[in-house]
Design a protein around this motif. Structure first.
Motif, PDB file in Angstrom:
ATOM      1  N   ALA A 284       0.833  -1.207   0.000  1.00 30.13           N
ATOM      2  CA  ALA A 284       0.000   0.000   0.000  1.00 30.13           C
ATOM      3  C   ALA A 284       0.866   1.255   0.000  1.00 30.13           C
ATOM      4  CB  ALA A 284      -0.925  -0.005   1.217  1.00 30.13           C
ATOM      5  N   GLY A 285       1.921   1.250   0.836  1.00 27.76           N
ATOM      6  CA  GLY A 285       2.823   2.398   0.862  1.00 27.76           C
ATOM      7  C   GLY A 285       3.566   2.578  -0.444  1.00 27.76           C
ATOM      8  N   GLY A 286       3.953   1.462  -1.067  1.00 24.94           N
ATOM      9  CA  GLY A 286       4.653   1.539  -2.345  1.00 24.94           C
ATOM     10  C   GLY A 286       3.785   2.105  -3.452  1.00 24.94           C
ATOM     11  N   TRP A 287       2.533   1.624  -3.525  1.00 22.88           N
ATOM     12  CA  TRP A 287       1.617   2.158  -4.535  1.00 22.88           C
ATOM     13  C   TRP A 287       1.374   3.656  -4.320  1.00 22.88           C
ATOM     14  CZ3 TRP A 287       1.037  -0.045  -8.867  1.00 22.88           C
ATOM     15  CH2 TRP A 287       0.880  -1.420  -9.012  1.00 22.88           C
ATOM     16  N   ALA A 288       1.176   4.045  -3.049  1.00 18.29           N
ATOM     17  CA  ALA A 288       0.908   5.452  -2.740  1.00 18.29           C
ATOM     18  C   ALA A 288       2.098   6.330  -3.121  1.00 18.29           C
ATOM     19  CB  ALA A 288       0.586   5.611  -1.254  1.00 18.29           C
ATOM     20  N   ALA A 289       3.307   5.908  -2.745  1.00 15.68           N
ATOM     21  CA  ALA A 289       4.500   6.712  -3.046  1.00 15.68           C
ATOM     22  C   ALA A 289       4.763   6.777  -4.543  1.00 15.68           C
ATOM     23  CB  ALA A 289       5.706   6.128  -2.312  1.00 15.68           C
ATOM     24  N   LEU A 290       4.618   5.640  -5.207  1.00 14.62           N
ATOM     25  CA  LEU A 290       4.887   5.590  -6.645  1.00 14.62           C
ATOM     26  C   LEU A 290       3.983   6.535  -7.415  1.00 14.62           C
ATOM     27  CD1 LEU A 290       6.256   4.276  -9.126  1.00 14.62           C
ATOM     28  CD2 LEU A 290       4.467   2.514  -9.055  1.00 14.62           C
ATOM     29  N   PHE A 291       2.691   6.489  -7.130  1.00 15.27           N
ATOM     30  CA  PHE A 291       1.759   7.316  -7.897  1.00 15.27           C
ATOM     31  C   PHE A 291       1.775   8.765  -7.435  1.00 15.27           C
ATOM     32  CE2 PHE A 291       0.306   3.385  -9.566  1.00 15.27           C
ATOM     33  CZ  PHE A 291      -0.362   3.688 -10.736  1.00 15.27           C
ATOM     34  N   ALA A 292       1.946   9.012  -6.143  1.00 10.88           N
ATOM     35  CA  ALA A 292       1.960  10.394  -5.664  1.00 10.88           C
ATOM     36  C   ALA A 292       3.152  11.155  -6.239  1.00 10.88           C
ATOM     37  CB  ALA A 292       1.988  10.421  -4.136  1.00 10.88           C
ATOM     38  N   VAL A 293       4.340  10.571  -6.145  1.00  7.95           N
ATOM     39  CA  VAL A 293       5.540  11.235  -6.643  1.00  7.95           C
ATOM     40  C   VAL A 293       5.582  11.208  -8.171  1.00  7.95           C
ATOM     41  CG1 VAL A 293       8.068  11.211  -6.649  1.00  7.95           C
ATOM     42  CG2 VAL A 293       6.818  10.735  -4.535  1.00  7.95           C
ATOM     43  N   GLY A 294       5.372  10.019  -8.736  1.00  3.74           N
ATOM     44  CA  GLY A 294       5.420   9.891 -10.192  1.00  3.74           C
ATOM     45  C   GLY A 294       4.351  10.719 -10.880  1.00  3.74           C
ATOM     46  N   GLY A 295       3.128  10.704 -10.347  1.00  2.00           N
ATOM     47  CA  GLY A 295       2.053  11.482 -10.944  1.00  2.00           C
ATOM     48  C   GLY A 295       2.300  12.973 -10.854  1.00  2.00           C
ATOM     49  N   PHE A 296       2.874  13.416  -9.737  1.00  6.17           N
ATOM     50  CA  PHE A 296       3.151  14.841  -9.566  1.00  6.17           C
ATOM     51  C   PHE A 296       4.207  15.311 -10.567  1.00  6.17           C
ATOM     52  CE2 PHE A 296       5.356  18.417  -7.532  1.00  6.17           C
ATOM     53  CZ  PHE A 296       4.282  19.269  -7.295  1.00  6.17           C
ATOM     54  N   VAL A 297       5.285  14.552 -10.699  1.00 12.05           N
ATOM     55  CA  VAL A 297       6.351  14.926 -11.639  1.00 12.05           C
ATOM     56  C   VAL A 297       5.839  14.873 -13.072  1.00 12.05           C
ATOM     57  CG1 VAL A 297       8.619  14.272 -12.536  1.00 12.05           C
ATOM     58  CG2 VAL A 297       8.185  14.215 -10.071  1.00 12.05           C
ATOM     59  N   TYR A 298       5.064  13.842 -13.376  1.00  9.92           N
ATOM     60  CA  TYR A 298       4.509  13.701 -14.730  1.00  9.92           C
ATOM     61  C   TYR A 298       3.621  14.897 -15.080  1.00  9.92           C
ATOM     62  CZ  TYR A 298       1.737  11.686 -18.557  1.00  9.92           C
ATOM     63  OH  TYR A 298       1.105  11.469 -19.751  1.00  9.92           O
TER      64      TYR A 298
END
Length: 309
Positions: A284-298
């Motif tokens: 759950a933490g991995g999915w949250a971090a991946l999409f929060a950071v990746g989505g923001f940069v994207y």
């Protein structure tokens, strides 16, 4: 400089400009000019967003208030809609198709209602994110502000709506024998992680929707498929016990299923850890971090292109 004219007079020409021969980039730098609407650095962009935090909160609250302003029941539809969906799913899957196999009725009903409420949180965030830019072009073109404010605000709106609906979810859980205890404290980190995941996904969809507005017409079909594959109406391990193990693992490890199962584990007494995949909190933490950071940069990488199509 001077030169002799045809009648014997002397004409004085202007001296060469000190800017002559300078390329546009150097000329702009010399006079402190910058590109209008240029994308700021990532750190500066984060600071600008923090400076707009009051706008983000106020915009989300205004959207939430206006969402059902024309309906007689008003904000009650925030609760009634997912409850009606849960009732329909219970009739189809729980009564007709017997998708509650392996679970007693006092576990299955809060299991189903929790799944509908939690998945609706993600579904609504995605659908709002798709239209965050394309549906607010007037605002985007009229004012200068970090465009990420819009999808973040819409995700915050959906979080507020879920928090309002949680009152009913608690009542359903208690009504079927799952009373408040220490496990209910896990609801807070589950909601935080899901909000981060939803926000990142909304940012990704906002950029995609800004470029391709027709994506908003396709997403309901995508979300419906995702819902059926995430175990909203049934337990994935039980329903797929006669299928290859990798199929169940694939469905159970998808982020929507993980957040639903964690919420069910926190709320429902009869839904134990044996129903959760291994290392579920890390996932759950991995999915949250991946999409929060990746989505923001994207999303940030296309900041200067929003509203210019």
């Amino acid at each position: 400089m001077s030169e002799t004219t045809h009648d014997g007079g002397v004409a004085v020409s202007a001296p060469p400009s000190p800017d002559e021969g300078l390329p546009p980039r150097q000329l702009a730098a010399k006079y402190g000019l910058s590109v209008s609407g240029a994308r700021p650095g990532l750190g500066e962009y984060v600071r600008q967003l923090f400076g707009r935090r009051h706008f983000i909160l106020a915009f989300s609250q205004a959207k939430l208030t206006a969402q059902y302003s024309q309906a007689k029941l008003g904000q009650l539809w925030q609760v009634v809609t997912p409850l009606l969906n849960a009732a329909v799913y219970f009739f189809i899957f729980g009564v007709i198709l017997e998708a509650d196999r392996g679970m007693p009725r006092e576990v299955y009903i809060p299991f189903l209602v929790t799944g509908v409420f939690v998945f609706t949180f993600t579904q609504s965030s995605v659908m709002a994110g798709v239209r965050a830019i394309s549906g607010n072009l007037g605002l985007v073109r009229a004012l200068h502000f970090p465009r990420a404010s819009l999808p973040i605000s819409f995700s915050l709106q959906q979080l507020q709506q879920l928090l309002f609906s949680m009152i009913v979810l608690f009542a359903v859980a208690a009504g079927f024998g799952s009373y408040p205890d220490l496990s209910w404290l896990l609801i807070v980190p589950v909601l935080v992680l899901q909000f981060l995941f939803n926000t990142g996904l909304a940012l990704i969809m906002a950029r995609a929707g800004a470029k391709t507005p027709d994506l908003a017409q396709l997403m309901p079909f995508v979300m419906r498929t995702w819902m059926y594959a995430s175990g909203v109406m049934f337990s994935i391990p039980i329903m797929l016990e006669d299928k290859p193990q990798w199929v169940a693992n694939l469905l159970q490890w998808n982020p929507a299923a993980i957040f639903m199962d964690l919420m069910r584990f926190a709320l429902i007494d009869g839904y134990g850890s044996e129903n959760l995949p291994d290392h579920v909190w890390a996932a759950a933490g991995g999915w949250a971090a991946l999409f929060a950071v990746g989505g923001f940069v994207y999303f940030w990488k296309a900041e200067e292109r929003y509203g210019r199509g």
